[in-house]
Motif scaffolding. Structure first.
Motif, mmCIF file in Angstrom:
data_model
loop_
_atom_site.group_PDB
_atom_site.id
_atom_site.type_symbol
_atom_site.label_atom_id
_atom_site.label_comp_id
_atom_site.label_asym_id
_atom_site.label_seq_id
_atom_site.Cartn_x
_atom_site.Cartn_y
_atom_site.Cartn_z
ATOM 1 N N ARG A 82 1.767 -3.702 2.971
ATOM 2 C CA ARG A 82 1.961 -2.501 2.146
ATOM 3 C C ARG A 82 2.491 -1.314 2.961
ATOM 4 O O ARG A 82 3.378 -0.590 2.537
ATOM 5 C CB ARG A 82 0.658 -2.133 1.457
ATOM 6 C CG ARG A 82 0.774 -0.925 0.535
ATOM 7 C CD ARG A 82 -0.433 -0.743 -0.343
ATOM 8 N NE ARG A 82 -0.352 -1.724 -1.427
ATOM 9 C CZ ARG A 82 -1.296 -2.610 -1.705
ATOM 10 N NH1 ARG A 82 -2.401 -2.654 -1.005
ATOM 11 N NH2 ARG A 82 -1.145 -3.458 -2.689
ATOM 12 N N ASP A 117 12.024 -3.760 3.964
ATOM 13 C CA ASP A 117 11.689 -3.749 2.539
ATOM 14 C C ASP A 117 12.177 -5.025 1.844
ATOM 15 O O ASP A 117 11.469 -5.593 1.012
ATOM 16 C CB ASP A 117 12.296 -2.517 1.860
ATOM 17 C CG ASP A 117 11.677 -1.216 2.356
ATOM 18 O OD1 ASP A 117 10.573 -1.253 2.950
ATOM 19 O OD2 ASP A 117 12.301 -0.152 2.161
ATOM 20 N N LYS A 165 7.441 -6.916 -5.153
ATOM 21 C CA LYS A 165 7.489 -5.468 -5.016
ATOM 22 C C LYS A 165 6.067 -4.946 -4.794
ATOM 23 O O LYS A 165 5.164 -5.194 -5.572
ATOM 24 C CB LYS A 165 8.099 -4.824 -6.265
ATOM 25 C CG LYS A 165 8.352 -3.353 -6.116
ATOM 26 C CD LYS A 165 9.145 -2.802 -7.256
ATOM 27 C CE LYS A 165 9.398 -1.330 -6.995
ATOM 28 N NZ LYS A 165 10.245 -0.738 -8.018
ATOM 29 N N HIS A 208 3.826 -1.462 -3.901
ATOM 30 C CA HIS A 208 3.824 0.001 -3.869
ATOM 31 C C HIS A 208 2.966 0.484 -2.723
ATOM 32 O O HIS A 208 1.837 0.043 -2.554
ATOM 33 C CB HIS A 208 3.308 0.574 -5.199
ATOM 34 C CG HIS A 208 4.143 0.169 -6.353
ATOM 35 N ND1 HIS A 208 5.374 0.725 -6.610
ATOM 36 C CD2 HIS A 208 3.946 -0.761 -7.313
ATOM 37 C CE1 HIS A 208 5.897 0.169 -7.683
ATOM 38 N NE2 HIS A 208 5.049 -0.751 -8.129
ATOM 39 N N THR A 253 0.498 2.936 -0.772
ATOM 40 C CA THR A 253 -0.590 3.768 -1.283
ATOM 41 C C THR A 253 -0.617 5.091 -0.568
ATOM 42 O O THR A 253 -0.077 5.292 0.458
ATOM 43 C CB THR A 253 -1.945 3.080 -1.112
ATOM 44 O OG1 THR A 253 -2.119 2.751 0.274
ATOM 45 C CG2 THR A 253 -2.030 1.845 -1.959
#
Length: 120
Positions: A96, A107, A116, A118, A120
């Motif tokens: 992450r 990425d 995908k 996200h 934090t």
């Protein structure tokens, strides 16, 4: 030769007697903490050469160390991409933080193997 390491001169703390597997593990963890500060593909490659021989706990720490720096993250993710390290061995939560580097190559590798994610 030299004086034996006993009494007041004996090492204290995480250092254990030579041959102690617990001491060896602690020494490796201490070395890993130092190596984590170096963002080098060469250091990352060296850590990954040792990776198959490490305990599960040390493998987790090596992954965390590598994923904390761009060069290390790239080296680890390339190993996953080449099927040298199973993607299933690396938890989605571990990758992450890679998004913080803003690197399109990183990425893309994360998306390819974990979907995908996200930050934090």
């Amino acid at each position: 030769m030299g004086a034996a390491l006993v009494g007041p001169a004996a090492p204290r703390g995480p250092v254990r007697a030579r041959g102690s597997s617990e001491g060896a593990e602690e020494l490796r963890l201490a070395a890993l903490e130092v190596l984590q500060q170096i963002d080098s593909g060469e250091v990352a490659a060296s850590l990954l050469r040792e990776y198959p021989r490490l305990s599960p706990a040390l493998r987790t720490r090596v992954r965390a160390a590598l994923l904390s720096r761009p060069a290390g993250a790239l080296t680890l993710l390339e190993q996953v991409d080449a099927s040298r390290i199973p993607a299933a061995e690396v938890a989605q939560g571990e990758v992450r933080g890679v998004a913080q580097f803003g690197d399109a190559r990183l990425d893309a590798l994360v998306r390819k193997h974990w979907g995908k994610i996200h930050a934090t």
